[in-house]
Motif scaffolding. Structure first.
Motif, PDB file in Angstrom:
ATOM      1  N   LEU A  20      -2.613 -38.199  80.117  1.00 38.98           N
ATOM      2  CA  LEU A  20      -3.324 -39.046  81.059  1.00 38.98           C
ATOM      3  C   LEU A  20      -3.736 -40.421  80.540  1.00 38.98           C
ATOM      4  O   LEU A  20      -3.448 -41.432  81.179  1.00 38.98           O
ATOM      5  CB  LEU A  20      -4.569 -38.307  81.572  1.00 38.98           C
ATOM      6  N   GLY A 143     -10.511 -35.523  77.219  1.00 41.05           N
ATOM      7  CA  GLY A 143     -11.551 -36.216  77.963  1.00 41.05           C
ATOM      8  C   GLY A 143     -12.924 -35.586  77.831  1.00 41.05           C
ATOM      9  O   GLY A 143     -13.923 -36.278  77.669  1.00 41.05           O
ATOM     10  N   THR A 170     -12.129 -36.027  83.020  1.00 36.93           N
ATOM     11  CA  THR A 170     -11.093 -37.002  82.710  1.00 36.93           C
ATOM     12  C   THR A 170     -11.573 -38.447  82.733  1.00 36.93           C
ATOM     13  O   THR A 170     -10.765 -39.365  82.554  1.00 36.93           O
ATOM     14  CB  THR A 170      -9.912 -36.863  83.695  1.00 36.93           C
ATOM     15  N   ASP A 173     -10.361 -40.472  79.822  1.00 34.41           N
ATOM     16  CA  ASP A 173      -8.930 -40.758  79.877  1.00 34.41           C
ATOM     17  C   ASP A 173      -8.665 -41.993  80.737  1.00 34.41           C
ATOM     18  O   ASP A 173      -7.929 -42.905  80.337  1.00 34.41           O
ATOM     19  CB  ASP A 173      -8.170 -39.563  80.445  1.00 34.41           C
TER      20      ASP A 173
END
Length: 401
Positions: A20, A143, A170, A173
């Motif tokens: 990601l 993350g 996330t 990320d």
């Protein structure tokens, strides 16, 4: 008047990263015109293809959305012939993005010293858990670890309970991807002056630490260790999420005394903003629980739509606490085109987040969604590098591409 060009048109990017953070960096560059080649391991591909909601085409919704505009090739960088092919691509590229653990490219004979010898103008974006230096550089990172190590997770939730996920695991990320794209643009600007590329080095936790307002200076200044405050906010009150009569939530943000006075008027209780009540921030901070309790008691008597009208009429910053289904119904999202509806050749209609930011003269665009594994092998190896069909077939049989 829009121009018939894109901001990064002519910029060639190699995305050898996975999952990601690195891919999102490259995606943003591709959204605004860069020619992005996505490099994946043969037969395996990027883990993002199998992460999240799967579709009938065999790739996930996150892959289709976040790998937009990329030309996908397969290449095993661990094999000498694979490394050699990458160098040939590097010689033609402006930027390469990677997010392996530090030292991985070096073990494959593809460190920046080698790549920059091939192309001195190359910009190498390196995103890892902790960056390329320091005692933790060899630790793996995701993350969730970036949120925790960066200081955000400790602040998420209520003081008498365990820290919670701050919205999404996330976030680091995506933030690292944004900073990676920013670093790329800065390095490109510097290259115009110096003629040389450089390394953009980001640890997943660093963008998180960077955006935590006065957390660091306050601790250094007076030793203040901020604690979890639920939906509340340090330094100002009322500044939180409040329940509504119809079982929803409204966000209200009073960042100064004037705004609180407007809220008190909207509540029909102007006396709350008097000098002998809560007219000053110091007074509201002193009585923080009571202030929030009073505002919550008022919001609970009215439906959210009516509360929004009252606050907006009084110029009190407010907003609905939306779930995603409400986002899809909102006219502001529609007017701004924040949700892009696109036809994917493999799965049909898709709705994905649109590009940010909006450029008035050279806007970006989504040309296609995430492509199948190796979809552009013939185009890149045959047309760009000039390999024959026989050579490509041999490389396929040997597991190089």
């Amino acid at each position: 008047m829009m121009l018939d060009v894109q901001a990064l048109e002519g910029c060639k990017v190699l995305d050898v990263s996975t999952f990601l953070a690195g891919p999102f960096c490259a995606t943003q560059l591709g959204e605004f015109g860069a020619d992005v080649i996505k490099v994946e391991l043969p037969k395996v591909g990027d883990a993002n293809r199998r992460f999240g909601t799967m579709t009938e085409c065999g790739d996930s919704l996150p892959w289709l959305s976040e790998s937009r505009n990329k030309r996908c090739i397969t290449l095993d960088l661990r094999k000498p012939e694979g490394a050699a092919l990458l160098k040939r691509l590097v010689a033609q590229s402006d930027v390469m993005v990677e997010n392996f653990q530090p030292g991985t490219l070096e073990r494959w004979g593809l460190g920046y010293d080698v790549l920059s010898a091939v192309n001195p103008r190359l910009i190498l974006v390196r995103i890892s858990g902790y960056g390329q230096t320091g005692p933790y550089k060899d630790r793996p990172g995701f993350g969730r670890i970036g949120n925790a190590f960066g200081g955000l997770s400790f602040l998420a939730g209520y003081p008498d309970r365990a820290p919670v996920t701050p919205g999404s695991a996330t976030i680091p990320d995506y933030m690292a991807g944004i900073y990676g794209a920013l670093g790329t643009l800065l390095a490109m600007q510097a290259r115009e002056k110096t003629g040389r590329g450089q390394v953009v080095d980001i640890g997943l936790y660093e963008p998180i630490f960077r955006i935590l307002d006065e957390l660091a200076p306050a601790f250094a200044f007076n030793g203040y260790v901020r604690q979890r405050m639920g939906p509340g906010t340090v330094n100002v009150v009322p500044h939180s999420h409040y329940p509504t009569q119809d079982g929803r939530w409204i966000a209200i943000a009073c960042t100064n005394d004037k705004i609180f006075a407007r809220l008190a008027e909207a509540m029909g209780r102007p006396e709350l903003a008097g000098q002998d009540a809560w007219g000053t921030l110091a007074a509201r901070e002193r009585d923080r629980p009571k202030v929030d309790e009073t505002v919550a008691a008022w919001t609970a008597t009215l439906p959210r739509a009516e509360l929004l009208k009252l606050c907006e009429a009084g110029q009190v910053p407010c907003g609905p606490v939306y779930s995603v289904d409400e986002i899809f119904e909102d006219p502001q999202y529609a007017a701004r085109g924040n949700i892009l509806r696109i036809e994917d050749p493999r799965v049909g209609p898709l709705a994905i987040p649109n590009l940010v930011p909006k450029l008035t003269e050279t806007p970006g665009q989504v040309k296609w969604t995430g492509a199948p594994l190796g979809a552009h092998n013939d185009e890149i190896y045959g047309e760009r590098l000039g390999l024959s069909k026989a050579e490509m077939e041999r490389l396929r049989e040997d597991g190089v591409i």
